[in-house]
Design a protein around this motif. Structure first.
Motif, PDB file in Angstrom:
ATOM      1  N   GLY A  63      -7.189  35.049  16.558  1.00  0.00           N
ATOM      2  CA  GLY A  63      -6.414  35.516  15.414  1.00  0.00           C
ATOM      3  C   GLY A  63      -5.240  36.371  15.841  1.00  0.00           C
ATOM      4  N   GLY A  64      -5.468  37.251  16.803  1.00  0.00           N
ATOM      5  CA  GLY A  64      -4.375  38.082  17.311  1.00  0.00           C
ATOM      6  C   GLY A  64      -3.303  37.246  17.986  1.00  0.00           C
ATOM      7  N   ALA A  65      -3.731  36.263  18.763  1.00  0.00           N
ATOM      8  CA  ALA A  65      -2.767  35.388  19.432  1.00  0.00           C
ATOM      9  C   ALA A  65      -2.009  34.546  18.413  1.00  0.00           C
ATOM     10  N   LEU A  66      -2.718  34.095  17.385  1.00  0.00           N
ATOM     11  CA  LEU A  66      -2.091  33.271  16.353  1.00  0.00           C
ATOM     12  C   LEU A  66      -1.028  34.048  15.588  1.00  0.00           C
ATOM     13  N   SER A  67      -1.261  35.335  15.380  1.00  0.00           N
ATOM     14  CA  SER A  67      -0.299  36.141  14.626  1.00  0.00           C
ATOM     15  C   SER A  67       0.979  36.423  15.416  1.00  0.00           C
ATOM     16  N   GLN A  68       0.917  36.343  16.740  1.00  0.00           N
ATOM     17  CA  GLN A  68       2.083  36.643  17.555  1.00  0.00           C
ATOM     18  C   GLN A  68       2.679  35.417  18.230  1.00  0.00           C
ATOM     19  N   MET A  69       2.114  34.248  17.961  1.00  0.00           N
ATOM     20  CA  MET A  69       2.542  33.027  18.621  1.00  0.00           C
ATOM     21  C   MET A  69       3.866  32.537  18.036  1.00  0.00           C
ATOM     22  N   LEU A  70       4.764  32.118  18.893  1.00  0.00           N
ATOM     23  CA  LEU A  70       6.050  31.598  18.448  1.00  0.00           C
ATOM     24  C   LEU A  70       6.069  30.069  18.427  1.00  0.00           C
ATOM     25  N   ARG A  71       5.103  29.462  19.085  1.00  0.00           N
ATOM     26  CA  ARG A  71       5.063  27.992  19.118  1.00  0.00           C
ATOM     27  C   ARG A  71       4.197  27.482  17.977  1.00  0.00           C
ATOM     28  N   HIS A  72       4.800  26.753  17.074  1.00  0.00           N
ATOM     29  CA  HIS A  72       4.089  26.255  15.903  1.00  0.00           C
ATOM     30  C   HIS A  72       3.191  25.074  16.242  1.00  0.00           C
ATOM     31  N   LEU A  85       1.161  24.888  18.717  1.00  0.00           N
ATOM     32  CA  LEU A  85      -0.134  25.386  19.189  1.00  0.00           C
ATOM     33  C   LEU A  85      -0.967  26.015  18.080  1.00  0.00           C
ATOM     34  N   ALA A  86      -0.347  26.347  16.958  1.00  0.00           N
ATOM     35  CA  ALA A  86      -1.079  26.998  15.868  1.00  0.00           C
ATOM     36  C   ALA A  86      -2.210  26.115  15.359  1.00  0.00           C
ATOM     37  N   ALA A  87      -1.973  24.833  15.233  1.00  0.00           N
ATOM     38  CA  ALA A  87      -3.023  23.918  14.764  1.00  0.00           C
ATOM     39  C   ALA A  87      -4.187  23.881  15.744  1.00  0.00           C
ATOM     40  N   GLU A  88      -3.896  23.919  17.026  1.00  0.00           N
ATOM     41  CA  GLU A  88      -4.966  23.910  18.033  1.00  0.00           C
ATOM     42  C   GLU A  88      -5.799  25.191  17.961  1.00  0.00           C
ATOM     43  N   PHE A  89      -5.150  26.318  17.747  1.00  0.00           N
ATOM     44  CA  PHE A  89      -5.878  27.581  17.628  1.00  0.00           C
ATOM     45  C   PHE A  89      -6.756  27.589  16.382  1.00  0.00           C
ATOM     46  N   ILE A  90      -6.244  27.021  15.298  1.00  0.00           N
ATOM     47  CA  ILE A  90      -7.041  26.960  14.070  1.00  0.00           C
ATOM     48  C   ILE A  90      -8.268  26.083  14.283  1.00  0.00           C
ATOM     49  N   LYS A  91      -8.116  24.975  14.999  1.00  0.00           N
ATOM     50  CA  LYS A  91      -9.267  24.111  15.319  1.00  0.00           C
ATOM     51  C   LYS A  91     -10.292  24.874  16.159  1.00  0.00           C
ATOM     52  N   LEU A  92      -9.805  25.651  17.127  1.00  0.00           N
ATOM     53  CA  LEU A  92     -10.709  26.437  17.969  1.00  0.00           C
ATOM     54  C   LEU A  92     -11.457  27.488  17.157  1.00  0.00           C
ATOM     55  N   ILE A  93     -10.750  28.148  16.244  1.00  0.00           N
ATOM     56  CA  ILE A  93     -11.383  29.167  15.405  1.00  0.00           C
ATOM     57  C   ILE A  93     -12.496  28.539  14.578  1.00  0.00           C
ATOM     58  N   LEU A  94     -12.224  27.385  13.971  1.00  0.00           N
ATOM     59  CA  LEU A  94     -13.243  26.711  13.159  1.00  0.00           C
ATOM     60  C   LEU A  94     -14.444  26.292  14.001  1.00  0.00           C
ATOM     61  N   LEU A  95     -14.187  25.810  15.207  1.00  0.00           N
ATOM     62  CA  LEU A  95     -15.269  25.386  16.093  1.00  0.00           C
ATOM     63  C   LEU A  95     -16.151  26.571  16.503  1.00  0.00           C
ATOM     64  N   VAL A  96     -15.532  27.673  16.883  1.00  0.00           N
ATOM     65  CA  VAL A  96     -16.290  28.853  17.303  1.00  0.00           C
ATOM     66  C   VAL A  96     -17.055  29.444  16.119  1.00  0.00           C
ATOM     67  N   GLU A  97     -16.450  29.459  14.940  1.00  0.00           N
ATOM     68  CA  GLU A  97     -17.140  29.995  13.758  1.00  0.00           C
ATOM     69  C   GLU A  97     -18.350  29.135  13.386  1.00  0.00           C
ATOM     70  N   LYS A  98     -18.240  27.814  13.529  1.00  0.00           N
ATOM     71  CA  LYS A  98     -19.394  26.944  13.275  1.00  0.00           C
ATOM     72  C   LYS A  98     -20.517  27.258  14.261  1.00  0.00           C
ATOM     73  N   PHE A  99     -20.151  27.436  15.525  1.00  0.00           N
ATOM     74  CA  PHE A  99     -21.127  27.790  16.555  1.00  0.00           C
ATOM     75  C   PHE A  99     -21.792  29.129  16.230  1.00  0.00           C
ATOM     76  N   ASN A 100     -20.988  30.125  15.818  1.00  0.00           N
ATOM     77  CA  ASN A 100     -21.534  31.438  15.475  1.00  0.00           C
ATOM     78  C   ASN A 100     -22.454  31.364  14.266  1.00  0.00           C
ATOM     79  N   ASN A 101     -22.068  30.579  13.266  1.00  0.00           N
ATOM     80  CA  ASN A 101     -22.895  30.439  12.069  1.00  0.00           C
ATOM     81  C   ASN A 101     -24.243  29.814  12.407  1.00  0.00           C
ATOM     82  N   ASP A 102     -24.238  28.803  13.275  1.00  0.00           N
ATOM     83  CA  ASP A 102     -25.499  28.192  13.706  1.00  0.00           C
ATOM     84  C   ASP A 102     -26.370  29.212  14.435  1.00  0.00           C
TER      85      ASP A 102
END
Length: 76
Positions: free
Chosen positions: A16-25, A27-44
């Motif tokens: 989230g911190g990297a996403l807020s300061q990222m200038l390359r748009h 890569l934003a989609a890739e970071f969002i995919k990673l966040i969703l993947l890690v959150e699914k893992f954490n929820n499990d």
């Protein structure tokens, strides 16, 4: 198990911190995919800890309809 969940939460914070300061748009989609993947893992992991009694289930809203039915039954 707790430490894995904690590491996942820290990873999401870092993403989230990297996403807020990222200038390359692109890569934003890739970071969002990673966040969703890690959150699914954490929820499990949290659900697994709850099932084994290692972690308390988070509070939920009370069942108002069930409470009102039981109070009606007690009055009659």
């Amino acid at each position: 198990m707790y430490h894995a969940s904690l590491a996942g939460n820290i990873a999401v914070q870092n993403f989230g911190g990297a996403l807020s300061q990222m200038l390359r748009h692109d890569l934003a989609a890739e970071f969002i995919k990673l966040i969703l993947l890690v959150e699914k893992f954490n929820n499990d992991g949290v659900n697994m800890m709850i099932e084994h009694g290692w972690f308390e289930e988070p509070y939920t809203a009370p069942d108002r309809k069930g409470l009102s039915k039981s109070s009606e039954e007690n009055q009659s």
